[in-house]
Design a protein around this motif. Structure first.
Motif, PDB file in Angstrom:
ATOM      1  N   VAL A   5      12.667 -58.753 -54.122  1.00 58.08           N
ATOM      2  CA  VAL A   5      12.724 -56.985 -53.971  1.00 58.08           C
ATOM      3  C   VAL A   5      11.915 -56.372 -52.935  1.00 58.08           C
ATOM      4  O   VAL A   5      10.679 -57.370 -52.789  1.00 58.08           O
ATOM      5  CB  VAL A   5      12.129 -56.816 -55.023  1.00 58.08           C
ATOM      6  CG1 VAL A   5      12.045 -55.994 -55.559  1.00 58.08           C
ATOM      7  CG2 VAL A   5      12.855 -58.063 -56.228  1.00 58.08           C
ATOM      8  N   SER A  21       5.850 -54.851 -49.424  1.00 60.65           N
ATOM      9  CA  SER A  21       5.978 -55.942 -50.159  1.00 60.65           C
ATOM     10  C   SER A  21       7.761 -56.656 -50.249  1.00 60.65           C
ATOM     11  O   SER A  21       8.923 -55.245 -50.308  1.00 60.65           O
ATOM     12  CB  SER A  21       5.597 -55.783 -51.087  1.00 60.65           C
ATOM     13  OG  SER A  21       4.399 -55.020 -51.499  1.00 60.65           O
ATOM     14  N   CYS A  22       8.047 -57.562 -50.207  1.00 60.07           N
ATOM     15  CA  CYS A  22       9.230 -58.454 -50.271  1.00 60.07           C
ATOM     16  C   CYS A  22       8.602 -59.158 -51.524  1.00 60.07           C
ATOM     17  O   CYS A  22       7.549 -60.539 -50.876  1.00 60.07           O
ATOM     18  CB  CYS A  22       9.458 -58.810 -48.753  1.00 60.07           C
ATOM     19  SG  CYS A  22      11.285 -59.112 -48.867  1.00 60.07           S
ATOM     20  N   VAL A  23       9.016 -59.249 -51.791  1.00 58.96           N
ATOM     21  CA  VAL A  23       9.411 -60.379 -53.354  1.00 58.96           C
ATOM     22  C   VAL A  23      10.398 -61.319 -53.741  1.00 58.96           C
ATOM     23  O   VAL A  23      11.498 -60.968 -53.919  1.00 58.96           O
ATOM     24  CB  VAL A  23       8.731 -59.737 -54.560  1.00 58.96           C
ATOM     25  CG1 VAL A  23       8.537 -60.713 -55.846  1.00 58.96           C
ATOM     26  CG2 VAL A  23       7.357 -58.784 -53.856  1.00 58.96           C
ATOM     27  N   SER A  25      11.439 -62.320 -56.000  1.00 59.43           N
ATOM     28  CA  SER A  25      11.370 -62.808 -57.901  1.00 59.43           C
ATOM     29  C   SER A  25      12.652 -63.473 -58.901  1.00 59.43           C
ATOM     30  O   SER A  25      12.651 -62.826 -59.923  1.00 59.43           O
ATOM     31  CB  SER A  25      11.706 -61.087 -58.019  1.00 59.43           C
ATOM     32  OG  SER A  25      13.868 -61.079 -57.855  1.00 59.43           O
ATOM     33  N   GLY A  26      13.071 -64.064 -58.336  1.00 59.71           N
ATOM     34  CA  GLY A  26      13.756 -65.577 -58.733  1.00 59.71           C
ATOM     35  C   GLY A  26      13.440 -67.052 -58.190  1.00 59.71           C
ATOM     36  O   GLY A  26      12.621 -67.038 -58.718  1.00 59.71           O
ATOM     37  N   ASN A  74       5.303 -65.819 -53.435  1.00 57.39           N
ATOM     38  CA  ASN A  74       5.906 -65.474 -53.479  1.00 57.39           C
ATOM     39  C   ASN A  74       6.762 -64.018 -53.046  1.00 57.39           C
ATOM     40  O   ASN A  74       7.540 -63.268 -52.730  1.00 57.39           O
ATOM     41  CB  ASN A  74       6.482 -65.458 -55.493  1.00 57.39           C
ATOM     42  CG  ASN A  74       5.568 -64.631 -55.529  1.00 57.39           C
ATOM     43  OD1 ASN A  74       4.871 -64.497 -55.677  1.00 57.39           O
ATOM     44  ND2 ASN A  74       6.872 -64.122 -57.015  1.00 57.39           N
ATOM     45  N   THR A  75       5.419 -63.408 -52.575  1.00 56.34           N
ATOM     46  CA  THR A  75       5.200 -61.904 -51.872  1.00 56.34           C
ATOM     47  C   THR A  75       5.022 -61.857 -50.303  1.00 56.34           C
ATOM     48  O   THR A  75       3.695 -62.845 -50.191  1.00 56.34           O
ATOM     49  CB  THR A  75       4.404 -61.107 -52.515  1.00 56.34           C
ATOM     50  OG1 THR A  75       4.806 -60.900 -54.437  1.00 56.34           O
ATOM     51  CG2 THR A  75       4.250 -59.892 -52.411  1.00 56.34           C
TER      52      THR A  75
END
Length: 120
Positions: A5, A21-23, A25-26, A74-75
């Motif tokens: 995301v 931001s790059c997350v 997400s899973g 994770n981010t």
């Protein structure tokens, strides 16, 4: 599939700043390097950060952009400072060099991109 995301883009005047931001997400057991591109997915390399936090930048953004991990790793953030009109682009994040705990193959994922527009 583990989605990425992407957010944080916007419109700023030259000299302004944004934080992208790059997350991840899973849920994944894989660890990744993370890369940012602009002018399309894998268009022009912008920055990367490896699993140990070592960063690398394109010459065109070095000393202006900063890539970093979030606390949970994770981010990934990309801080864009001293922005120039030539920085205008969609910005994309991508996983790279994924490794599972048992050394197995991990797929790579692309974020959807976020638009950065810099006016004079």
């Amino acid at each position: 599939q583990v989605p990425l995301v992407v957010s944080g883009g916007g419109s700023v005047q030259a000299g302004g700043s944004l934080r992208l931001s790059c997350v991840i997400s899973g849920i994944t057991s894989c660890t990744y390097d993370m890369k940012w591109y602009r002018h399309g997915p894998q268009g022009d390399f912008v920055a990367e950060i490896d699993k140990y936090g070592t960063a690398k930048y394109a010459d065109s953004v070095k000393d202006r952009f900063t890539i970093s991990h979030g606390n949970a790793k994770n981010t990934v953030y990309l801080e864009l400072n001293s922005l120039k009109p030539e920085d205008t682009s969609m910005y994309y994040c991508q996983t790279a060099r994924g490794r599972s705990p048992d050394g197995g193959f991990c797929p790579d994922y692309w974020g959807q991109g976020t638009q950065v527009t810099v006016s004079s």
